[in-house]
Design an enzyme around this catalytic site. Structure first.
Site, PDB file in Angstrom:
ATOM      1  N   CYS A  47      -8.329  19.919  17.102  1.00 49.09           N
ATOM      2  CA  CYS A  47      -7.290  19.283  16.300  1.00 49.09           C
ATOM      3  C   CYS A  47      -6.696  20.241  15.265  1.00 49.09           C
ATOM      4  O   CYS A  47      -5.618  19.975  14.737  1.00 49.09           O
ATOM      5  CB  CYS A  47      -7.840  18.042  15.600  1.00 49.09           C
ATOM      6  SG  CYS A  47      -9.267  18.357  14.546  1.00 49.09           S
ATOM      7  N   ASN A  48      -7.372  21.338  14.969  1.00 45.71           N
ATOM      8  CA  ASN A  48      -6.852  22.275  13.980  1.00 45.71           C
ATOM      9  C   ASN A  48      -6.863  23.717  14.464  1.00 45.71           C
ATOM     10  O   ASN A  48      -6.810  24.645  13.653  1.00 45.71           O
ATOM     11  CB  ASN A  48      -7.679  22.182  12.684  1.00 45.71           C
ATOM     12  CG  ASN A  48      -7.357  20.937  11.897  1.00 45.71           C
ATOM     13  OD1 ASN A  48      -6.284  20.799  11.326  1.00 45.71           O
ATOM     14  ND2 ASN A  48      -8.292  19.994  11.894  1.00 45.71           N
ATOM     15  N   ARG A  49      -6.901  23.910  15.799  1.00 50.26           N
ATOM     16  CA  ARG A  49      -7.068  25.272  16.282  1.00 50.26           C
ATOM     17  C   ARG A  49      -6.612  25.399  17.734  1.00 50.26           C
ATOM     18  O   ARG A  49      -6.858  24.508  18.554  1.00 50.26           O
ATOM     19  CB  ARG A  49      -8.545  25.665  16.172  1.00 50.26           C
ATOM     20  CG  ARG A  49      -8.898  27.075  16.602  1.00 50.26           C
ATOM     21  CD  ARG A  49     -10.347  27.361  16.286  1.00 50.26           C
ATOM     22  NE  ARG A  49     -10.582  27.165  14.861  1.00 50.26           N
ATOM     23  CZ  ARG A  49     -10.304  28.060  13.926  1.00 50.26           C
ATOM     24  NH1 ARG A  49      -9.773  29.212  14.267  1.00 50.26           N
ATOM     25  NH2 ARG A  49     -10.529  27.794  12.652  1.00 50.26           N
ATOM     26  N   SER A 111     -13.585  26.126  10.106  1.00 50.73           N
ATOM     27  CA  SER A 111     -13.042  24.779  10.256  1.00 50.73           C
ATOM     28  C   SER A 111     -12.423  24.275   8.956  1.00 50.73           C
ATOM     29  O   SER A 111     -12.664  24.832   7.881  1.00 50.73           O
ATOM     30  CB  SER A 111     -14.153  23.811  10.687  1.00 50.73           C
ATOM     31  OG  SER A 111     -14.686  24.182  11.934  1.00 50.73           O
ATOM     32  N   GLY A 117     -19.632  19.691  12.590  1.00 48.94           N
ATOM     33  CA  GLY A 117     -20.474  19.800  13.767  1.00 48.94           C
ATOM     34  C   GLY A 117     -19.768  19.735  15.109  1.00 48.94           C
ATOM     35  O   GLY A 117     -20.322  20.175  16.106  1.00 48.94           O
ATOM     36  N   THR A 192     -12.282   5.629  22.466  1.00 55.07           N
ATOM     37  CA  THR A 192     -13.662   5.430  22.921  1.00 55.07           C
ATOM     38  C   THR A 192     -14.373   6.744  23.231  1.00 55.07           C
ATOM     39  O   THR A 192     -15.428   6.743  23.869  1.00 55.07           O
ATOM     40  CB  THR A 192     -13.689   4.548  24.181  1.00 55.07           C
ATOM     41  OG1 THR A 192     -12.849   5.144  25.195  1.00 55.07           O
ATOM     42  CG2 THR A 192     -13.202   3.149  23.884  1.00 55.07           C
ATOM     43  N   GLY A 193     -13.818   7.867  22.788  1.00 61.57           N
ATOM     44  CA  GLY A 193     -14.433   9.161  23.080  1.00 61.57           C
ATOM     45  C   GLY A 193     -15.454   9.570  22.038  1.00 61.57           C
ATOM     46  O   GLY A 193     -15.991   8.746  21.292  1.00 61.57           O
ATOM     47  N   ARG A 194     -15.728  10.893  21.984  1.00 71.71           N
ATOM     48  CA  ARG A 194     -16.737  11.407  21.061  1.00 71.71           C
ATOM     49  C   ARG A 194     -16.357  11.150  19.607  1.00 71.71           C
ATOM     50  O   ARG A 194     -17.203  10.844  18.772  1.00 71.71           O
ATOM     51  CB  ARG A 194     -16.932  12.903  21.306  1.00 71.71           C
ATOM     52  CG  ARG A 194     -17.601  13.223  22.642  1.00 71.71           C
ATOM     53  CD  ARG A 194     -17.780  14.719  22.815  1.00 71.71           C
ATOM     54  NE  ARG A 194     -18.475  15.029  24.052  1.00 71.71           N
ATOM     55  CZ  ARG A 194     -17.874  15.182  25.226  1.00 71.71           C
ATOM     56  NH1 ARG A 194     -16.565  15.022  25.311  1.00 71.71           N
ATOM     57  NH2 ARG A 194     -18.564  15.475  26.314  1.00 71.71           N
ATOM     58  N   PHE A 195     -15.082  11.308  19.281  1.00 71.03           N
ATOM     59  CA  PHE A 195     -14.646  11.066  17.906  1.00 71.03           C
ATOM     60  C   PHE A 195     -14.806   9.590  17.546  1.00 71.03           C
ATOM     61  O   PHE A 195     -15.106   9.261  16.400  1.00 71.03           O
ATOM     62  CB  PHE A 195     -13.180  11.495  17.729  1.00 71.03           C
ATOM     63  CG  PHE A 195     -13.039  12.820  17.037  1.00 71.03           C
ATOM     64  CD1 PHE A 195     -13.727  13.928  17.482  1.00 71.03           C
ATOM     65  CD2 PHE A 195     -12.222  12.961  15.926  1.00 71.03           C
ATOM     66  CE1 PHE A 195     -13.610  15.148  16.850  1.00 71.03           C
ATOM     67  CE2 PHE A 195     -12.092  14.168  15.283  1.00 71.03           C
ATOM     68  CZ  PHE A 195     -12.786  15.283  15.748  1.00 71.03           C
TER      69      PHE A 195
END
Length: 473
Positions: A47-49, A111, A117, A192-195
């Site tokens: 999301c930032n890279r 980050s 993490g 519904t993913g990891r985030f």
């Protein structure tokens, strides 16, 4: 030669990162095919890279400019961005600095939230995707596998990741000033993913109990069953959004899943639908206020109205929430760009310790890789010396060396003669002057590495790598 093209929250705008992230899956194969010297490519997109790690078929002293320009054109073509714009934005890392950069990225040192993490898993999955696409190389494999090892070491040996810091948790920390009581807060989770899993865990840590989940891809029911919450269907999402104090979005959808029209339609139909459905539920004995039996998307009392103040937290890239939601009265938007601005300062003690680990690991990786480069010449010299040795031993045996003393003396002398050249090979390789050693043995012994020596050199490479690990253990 390893190089890295990097765009991150430090040097690129959010809009550019969003465009690059959306097209990241197609970038690796395009980079691999873009220039003949590009042997492999691994793309890391978060999301930032956005970063492209390339393995070039070129010596470290050669100019990579042509390959770099073609790589930038390839990325621009995939993302729909002008090469000039990317050229003025991308950072460039090459040689031994590439290892240090990736190790720092994988450890969370680069980050938005230092020590977060999620990045280690994202780096690991980037390598897995490159394997699937067939764009990785042995050097890139070693680089990324070592990065995963170093990230685990940093986590285990420093306190930098012990607090579970992440963009998700930072977003909720920034939301603290808008929330008076997390336990009484109603939340709609979109994704519904990891985030989504990390978001739900962070919400529960704050005491939130009323969470519902919606998935644009239809996975809400399974996620809800696994996590003990209610699922919201597509026909209920507008009402559920209108009834929620906080909406957290974190999907990979490439379109806006929450916008002004969704919130306004939910509010407009809220009172009538809520009252009618609630009355029907009460008349059927379906439940009472505050129980799980109430219709999804509805508040406990039909006399209530949609919440007057809502916080929408957009953790998606590309954006899950349309900017026009702020035009709805009482709605505030907290997106990744805003979160990035408020990222906390580093905790210097833990960060310094982590950077020391990363720096030492990068130096060891560079030394081992440079020694790999000189390994074919090492093999050629050793073969030359031992071929001579074998010939002299045969002559000694023919002259009657029955007790083997002459053979023993000759083997000892060969080892002594090779000792200093082997030591110097490592010293010059670490200094980046391996070609001087190769030229030297060619001038003195008439020895040069063979064109097909890669396979023969594997044993020497393993030995050199093991030696380097022992020295830096």
């Amino acid at each position: 030669m390893l190089i890295c093209l990097t765009a991150s929250h430090k040097n690129a705008g959010f809009d550019m990162l969003e465009r690059l992230s959306v097209t990241a899956d197609a970038a690796g194969p395009r980079l691999r095919e873009g220039h003949p010297s590009v042997q492999g490519a691994v793309v890391v997109a978060t999301c930032n890279r956005f970063e492209a790690y390339l393995d070039l078929d070129a010596a470290d002293g050669d100019s990579p400019v042509a390959a770099v320009h073609e790589a930038i054109r390839s990325v621009g073509a995939v993302a729909g961005l002008e090469p000039e714009e990317l050229r003025s934005t991308f950072g460039f890392v090459h040689g031994n600095a590439v290892a240090g950069h990736l190790f720092a990225v994988a450890s969370g040192l680069e980050s938005v939230v230092v020590g977060e993490g999620e990045i280690a898993g994202q780096v690991r999955r980037s390598l897995e995707r490159a394997r699937t696409e067939g764009t990785t190389t042995p050097d890139l494999e070693r680089l990324f596998q070592r990065a995963s090892q170093i990230s685990r070491r940093v986590k285990n040996e420093t306190g930098i990741g012990n607090e579970g810091r992440s963009v998700v948790r930072l977003a909720l920390e920034l939301a603290e000033s808008r929330i008076t009581d997390w336990a009484a807060t109603r939340v709609l989770l979109v994704g519904t993913g990891r985030f989504a899993g990390a978001s739900l865990a962070a919400l529960r840590d704050r005491g939130v109990t009323d969470v519902r989940v919606y998935s644009p891809s239809g996975r809400a029911a399974k996620f809800a069953a696994n996590h003990g919450i209610d699922a919201v269907g597509s026909h209920e999402v507008a009402a559920a959004a209108a009834a929620s104090d906080v909406i957290v979005t974190c999907t990979t959808a490439e379109h806006h899943v929450v916008d002004r029209s969704l919130l306004e339609s939910g509010r407009a139909g809220f009172e009538a639908s809520a009252a009618g459905a609630w009355a029907a539920a009460r008349s059927d004995g379906a439940g009472t206020a505050g129980t799980a039996a109430r219709p999804l998307g509805l508040v406990a009392d039909p006399a209530e109205t949609p919440v007057e103040r809502q916080l929408v937290i957009d953790l998606g890239l590309p954006r899950n929430v349309a900017p026009d939601v702020v035009e709805v009265p009482g709605v505030e938007l907290l997106d990744l760009e805003t979160i990035r601005i408020h990222a906390p300062l580093e905790e210097f003690g833990a960060t310094d310790a982590a950077r020391a680990i990363v720096g030492g690991a990068a130096r060891a990786f560079g030394e081992a890789r440079e020694e790999h480069d000189i390994a074919p010449a090492v093999v050629a010299l050793r073969r030359h010396v031992f071929d001579l040795l074998d010939g002299e031993i045969e002559r000694a045996r023919a002259r009657g060396d029955a007790d083997g003393r002459t053979e023993e003396a000759l083997r000892h002398m060969a080892g002594v003669l090779l000792h200093t050249p082997m030591v110097r090979s490592r010293e010059l390789a670490r200094a980046g002057e391996q070609q001087a050693w190769i030229d030297g043995i060619a001038a003195i012994f008439g020895v040069a590495p063979e064109a097909d020596s890669a396979a023969r050199a594997s044993g020497a490479r393993d030995t050199l790598r093991d030696d380097a690990r022992e020295r830096h253990a």
